[in-house]
Write a protein that holds these residues in place. Sequence first.
Motif, short mmCIF file in Angstrom:
data_model
loop_
_atom_site.label_atom_id
_atom_site.label_comp_id
_atom_site.label_asym_id
_atom_site.label_seq_id
_atom_site.Cartn_x
_atom_site.Cartn_y
_atom_site.Cartn_z
N GLY A 150 0.83 -1.21 0.00
CA GLY A 150 0.00 0.00 0.00
C GLY A 150 0.86 1.25 0.00
N ILE A 151 1.88 1.26 0.86
CA ILE A 151 2.77 2.43 0.93
C ILE A 151 3.44 2.64 -0.42
CG2 ILE A 151 4.88 3.35 1.98
CD1 ILE A 151 4.06 1.84 4.58
N MET A 152 3.92 1.54 -1.04
CA MET A 152 4.66 1.68 -2.30
C MET A 152 3.75 2.03 -3.48
SD MET A 152 7.67 -1.11 -2.15
CE MET A 152 6.98 -2.29 -1.01
N PHE A 153 2.57 1.41 -3.56
CA PHE A 153 1.70 1.62 -4.72
C PHE A 153 0.74 2.80 -4.57
CE2 PHE A 153 2.09 -3.14 -5.99
CZ PHE A 153 3.07 -2.85 -6.93
N ARG A 154 0.36 3.13 -3.31
CA ARG A 154 -0.71 4.12 -3.12
C ARG A 154 -0.34 5.23 -2.13
NH1 ARG A 154 -2.76 -0.79 -4.20
NH2 ARG A 154 -2.47 -1.60 -2.11
N GLY A 155 0.80 5.13 -1.49
CA GLY A 155 1.23 6.18 -0.56
C GLY A 155 0.86 5.87 0.87
N PRO A 156 1.62 6.41 1.84
CA PRO A 156 1.44 6.06 3.25
C PRO A 156 0.09 6.49 3.84
CG PRO A 156 3.13 7.78 2.99
CD PRO A 156 2.75 7.33 1.61
N ASN A 202 -2.99 6.19 2.61
CA ASN A 202 -4.03 5.15 2.50
C ASN A 202 -3.39 3.79 2.25
OD1 ASN A 202 -3.56 7.09 0.76
ND2 ASN A 202 -5.30 7.13 -0.40
N ALA A 203 -2.39 3.45 3.08
CA ALA A 203 -1.64 2.20 2.89
C ALA A 203 -2.59 0.99 2.93
CB ALA A 203 -0.55 2.07 3.93
N ILE A 204 -3.42 0.91 3.95
CA ILE A 204 -4.37 -0.21 4.04
C ILE A 204 -5.79 0.37 4.03
CG2 ILE A 204 -5.08 -2.29 5.26
CD1 ILE A 204 -2.45 -2.47 6.62
N ASN A 205 -6.59 -0.03 3.03
CA ASN A 205 -7.98 0.43 2.96
C ASN A 205 -8.77 -0.14 4.12
OD1 ASN A 205 -8.18 2.04 0.59
ND2 ASN A 205 -7.97 0.16 -0.64
N PRO A 206 -9.80 0.59 4.59
CA PRO A 206 -10.59 0.09 5.73
C PRO A 206 -11.23 -1.27 5.44
CG PRO A 206 -11.27 2.33 5.12
CD PRO A 206 -10.21 1.93 4.15
N ASN A 207 -11.56 -1.58 4.17
CA ASN A 207 -12.19 -2.88 3.88
C ASN A 207 -11.27 -4.05 4.24
OD1 ASN A 207 -10.36 -2.63 1.77
ND2 ASN A 207 -11.81 -3.17 0.16
N TRP A 208 -9.93 -3.81 4.20
CA TRP A 208 -8.99 -4.92 4.44
C TRP A 208 -9.22 -5.58 5.80
CZ3 TRP A 208 -5.36 -6.97 7.56
CH2 TRP A 208 -4.54 -7.97 7.01
N PHE A 209 -9.61 -4.77 6.81
CA PHE A 209 -9.81 -5.30 8.16
C PHE A 209 -11.19 -5.93 8.34
CE2 PHE A 209 -6.38 -2.26 8.69
CZ PHE A 209 -5.49 -3.01 9.44
#
Length: 419
Positions: free
Chosen positions: A142-148, A150-157
């Motif tokens: 997430g950090i590499m592809f989308r920036g720190p 929004n590294a992990i989208n809320p849906n992931w959890f």
Amino acid sequence: MALKSFIEVGPDSHFPIQNLPFGIFKPEPTSPPRPGVAIGDYVLDLSTISVSGLFDGPFLSGSDCFLQPNLNKFLALGRPAWKEARATLQNLLSADEAKLRDNPSLREKSLVPMSKVEMLLPIAIGDYTDFFSSMHHARNCGIMFRGPENAINPNWFQLPIAYHGRSSSIVVSGTDIIRPRGQGHPSGNSPPYFGPSRKLDFELEMAAVVGPGNELGKPVDVNEAGDHIFGLVLMNDWSARDIQAWEYVPLGPFLGKSFGTTLSPWIVTLDALEPFACDAPKQDPQPLPYLAEKISKNYDISLEVQIKPAGQEDSCVVTRSNFNHLYWTVTQQLAHHTINGCNLRPGDLLGSGTISGPEPESYGCLLELTWNGQKSLSLNGTTRKFLEDGDEVVFSGCSKGDGYKVGFGTCSGKILPSP
Ligand SMILES: O=C(O)/C=C/C(=O)CC(=O)CC(=O)O
Ligand SMILES: [Ca+2]
Ligand SMILES: [Mg+2]
């Protein structure tokens, strides 16, 4: 007294009598493929054992499931048949049982040195899904592809994220992988890059092999999902990071992944892994009720990746991780997969997602280990940012018991140049 086989098995072998993983092999190049289990340095031919009438329990006597070129028919029979097969084979191979031990002609026919056999894919894989269940991997990507921010989208959890993979290009360990060609990001005003991938990577994964499956429209309860999983294999989800980064918006992985996926040949059963079950990480927020398990299990399986560059004698360890780092469990993955009514079938494959741990030495792919090529990794006098032609990538994995190991052997592949 610990269970012991009449076949000599050293303490470092991945295949003692406590393991008995299932695979498909050919004893000679011209012989038809058949099921076997690994025991020490041998493969026990299950077609011979079956024809000899030694599978005499209620589920397997008279069944032709071990006279097939893949394990799908056996997988479809479900856990009672799997437990019966395991009990029959543990008894047959044990030091105190004479049936096979004292029958030289049956031993000669049924025990083949592992060094002589060719291993094939153990299952015919109808559908293959790849999850994204390591929080450390999700955060780093997430950090590499989308920036720190929004590294992990809320849906992931809230749900185990996945994409539908490609089963036609799944190959068994030892098969060469051809460097894919494709498009990459344009630089400035020029057209996109086109050519051999310049960011070829491995992904350290394991995959669950689905047993009986479910009928279309009838989801599997998360607390019963364990009965739908026969066992686990090692899996390398080869990934072309430049192709992936340019193509994946908005529908996700496609040609950056579908050129090849490698599996280890031996399926280690959940029954053999049971002594290594451990608590899964605490999930926060609490998952929705359909994903909340009464018992939330992971397995303690040490994993290691080595790279052997072309022309070098030695390989070099590039990462060490553990299956127990996964946030979402395989049973949650399976329950989620079916919650919309989607049917799973015997031999379907559920990839875990890249298994990265919290420490940089435990990251599960070069993208993370070299932080997208910003750093180099040193390998006995040479360096790598991504894979080069001729590199051989070797995964291994095992659980350590008291005086024995339950292991997966290796899962390897060598990179060949683009044509
Ligand atoms: O974060 C992303 O955009 C994608 C990362 C992946 O490479 C997806 C994938 O294959 C899932 C995984 O191995 O965890
Ligand atoms: Ca993957
Ligand atoms: Mg792949």
